[in-house]
Design a protein around this motif. Sequence first.
Motif, mmCIF file in Angstrom:
data_model
loop_
_atom_site.group_PDB
_atom_site.id
_atom_site.type_symbol
_atom_site.label_atom_id
_atom_site.label_comp_id
_atom_site.label_asym_id
_atom_site.label_seq_id
_atom_site.Cartn_x
_atom_site.Cartn_y
_atom_site.Cartn_z
ATOM 1 N N CYS A 1 -19.729 7.127 -9.821
ATOM 2 C CA CYS A 1 -19.253 6.200 -8.792
ATOM 3 C C CYS A 1 -17.731 6.291 -8.663
ATOM 4 N N HIS A 2 -17.025 6.273 -9.783
ATOM 5 C CA HIS A 2 -15.562 6.359 -9.782
ATOM 6 C C HIS A 2 -15.097 7.689 -9.186
ATOM 7 N N GLU A 3 -15.764 8.777 -9.558
ATOM 8 C CA GLU A 3 -15.367 10.088 -9.037
ATOM 9 C C GLU A 3 -15.461 10.128 -7.515
ATOM 10 N N VAL A 4 -16.569 9.642 -6.983
ATOM 11 C CA VAL A 4 -16.761 9.712 -5.530
ATOM 12 C C VAL A 4 -15.890 8.683 -4.819
ATOM 13 N N GLN A 5 -15.984 7.415 -5.231
ATOM 14 C CA GLN A 5 -15.280 6.347 -4.506
ATOM 15 C C GLN A 5 -13.761 6.428 -4.676
ATOM 16 N N VAL A 6 -13.304 6.710 -5.897
ATOM 17 C CA VAL A 6 -11.862 6.662 -6.170
ATOM 18 C C VAL A 6 -11.223 8.050 -6.067
ATOM 19 N N ILE A 7 -11.712 8.996 -6.866
ATOM 20 C CA ILE A 7 -11.108 10.334 -6.866
ATOM 21 C C ILE A 7 -11.304 11.011 -5.507
ATOM 22 N N GLY A 8 -12.509 10.911 -4.948
ATOM 23 C CA GLY A 8 -12.766 11.503 -3.639
ATOM 24 C C GLY A 8 -11.858 10.931 -2.566
ATOM 25 N N THR A 9 -11.671 9.639 -2.597
ATOM 26 C CA THR A 9 -10.783 8.995 -1.612
ATOM 27 C C THR A 9 -9.340 9.403 -1.845
ATOM 28 N N ARG A 10 -8.924 9.468 -3.099
ATOM 29 C CA ARG A 10 -7.551 9.912 -3.387
ATOM 30 C C ARG A 10 -7.345 11.343 -2.887
ATOM 31 N N ASN A 11 -8.344 12.203 -3.064
ATOM 32 C CA ASN A 11 -8.225 13.578 -2.565
ATOM 33 C C ASN A 11 -8.042 13.600 -1.052
ATOM 34 N N MET A 12 -8.787 12.754 -0.345
ATOM 35 C CA MET A 12 -8.660 12.723 1.113
ATOM 36 C C MET A 12 -7.287 12.188 1.536
ATOM 37 N N VAL A 13 -6.768 11.215 0.811
ATOM 38 C CA VAL A 13 -5.425 10.698 1.100
ATOM 39 C C VAL A 13 -4.384 11.780 0.841
ATOM 40 N N ASP A 14 -4.555 12.525 -0.250
ATOM 41 C CA ASP A 14 -3.622 13.615 -0.537
ATOM 42 C C ASP A 14 -3.658 14.676 0.564
ATOM 43 N N ALA B 1 -4.447 14.109 3.692
ATOM 44 C CA ALA B 1 -3.786 13.491 4.852
ATOM 45 C C ALA B 1 -2.268 13.554 4.710
ATOM 46 N N LYS B 2 -1.771 13.269 3.528
ATOM 47 C CA LYS B 2 -0.324 13.336 3.304
ATOM 48 C C LYS B 2 0.192 14.752 3.511
ATOM 49 N N SER B 3 -0.559 15.736 3.041
ATOM 50 C CA SER B 3 -0.086 17.121 3.113
ATOM 51 C C SER B 3 -0.025 17.651 4.540
ATOM 52 N N CYS B 4 -0.846 17.102 5.433
ATOM 53 C CA CYS B 4 -0.844 17.613 6.808
ATOM 54 C C CYS B 4 -0.457 16.552 7.834
ATOM 55 N N GLY B 5 -0.064 15.381 7.379
ATOM 56 C CA GLY B 5 0.393 14.343 8.301
ATOM 57 C C GLY B 5 -0.714 13.692 9.107
ATOM 58 N N ALA B 6 -1.941 13.725 8.589
ATOM 59 C CA ALA B 6 -3.077 13.137 9.312
ATOM 60 C C ALA B 6 -3.146 11.626 9.096
ATOM 61 N N LYS B 7 -3.709 10.958 10.070
ATOM 62 C CA LYS B 7 -4.035 9.538 9.938
ATOM 63 C C LYS B 7 -5.415 9.446 9.292
ATOM 64 N N VAL B 8 -5.675 8.363 8.564
ATOM 65 C CA VAL B 8 -6.957 8.187 7.877
ATOM 66 C C VAL B 8 -7.630 6.909 8.353
ATOM 67 N N LEU B 9 -8.906 7.042 8.682
ATOM 68 C CA LEU B 9 -9.771 5.894 8.938
ATOM 69 C C LEU B 9 -10.779 5.881 7.799
ATOM 70 N N TYR B 10 -10.894 4.749 7.106
ATOM 71 C CA TYR B 10 -11.769 4.656 5.937
ATOM 72 C C TYR B 10 -12.787 3.543 6.145
ATOM 73 N N PRO B 11 -13.765 3.788 7.019
ATOM 74 C CA PRO B 11 -14.797 2.766 7.244
ATOM 75 C C PRO B 11 -15.831 2.847 6.127
ATOM 76 N N GLN B 12 -16.329 1.717 5.704
ATOM 77 C CA GLN B 12 -17.353 1.704 4.663
ATOM 78 C C GLN B 12 -18.415 0.686 4.992
ATOM 79 N N SER B 13 -19.586 0.968 4.533
ATOM 80 C CA SER B 13 -20.705 0.037 4.698
ATOM 81 C C SER B 13 -20.506 -1.149 3.775
ATOM 82 N N PHE B 14 -20.812 -2.329 4.242
ATOM 83 C CA PHE B 14 -20.702 -3.513 3.406
ATOM 84 C C PHE B 14 -21.765 -3.519 2.314
ATOM 85 N N LEU B 15 -22.797 -2.713 2.462
ATOM 86 C CA LEU B 15 -23.925 -2.743 1.523
ATOM 87 C C LEU B 15 -23.535 -2.305 0.123
#
Length: 112
Positions: free
Chosen positions: A81-94, A96-110
Motif C-alpha cells: 500500500c505504501h509503495e503504490v500510494q506514497v512512493i508511486g505518487t512521489r515518483n509521479m510528482v518527481d 512532473a517537476k522534471s518536465c514542468g507538468a501540472k498534476v491532477l490527483y483524483p482519488q476514489s473516496f472508497l
Amino acid sequence: MMDMLDNQTILITGAAGMLGSAFGDVLEREYDCRVLAYDHGGLDVTDTKKVLALESEKPDIIIHCAAYVNADGCEDDPRLCHEVQVIGTRNMVDLAKSCGAKVLYPQSFLIF
C-alpha cells in the motif's frame, strides 16, 4: 475555457481503472490532445526509473489515478500500500517537476 487542453500531452496513470478510463475516454473524445494512458501493466508507478523515463514524452499534465484500491489488501499488506500510494505518487510528482507538468490527483473516496 476547456479548450486549453487542446494541443497538450496528457499522461494518465491507472488508465484501466474507473477514474483513469473515464478521464481517457473524455479526453480522447472531446479534446484535440495527445493522451498517454498507462495501466499497471504499461507503467508500474513504483518503478522510479520507468516513471522518470517518461520525461522524454514531455507531458504537460499528469492525471495520476493509479492506486492500490483494495482496502482489505492495504490492511493486510501495508508495505505494498505504501509503495503504490506514497512512493508511486512521489515518483509521479518527481516526473512532473522534471518536465514542468501540472498534476491532477483524483482519488476514489472508497479507499480512504
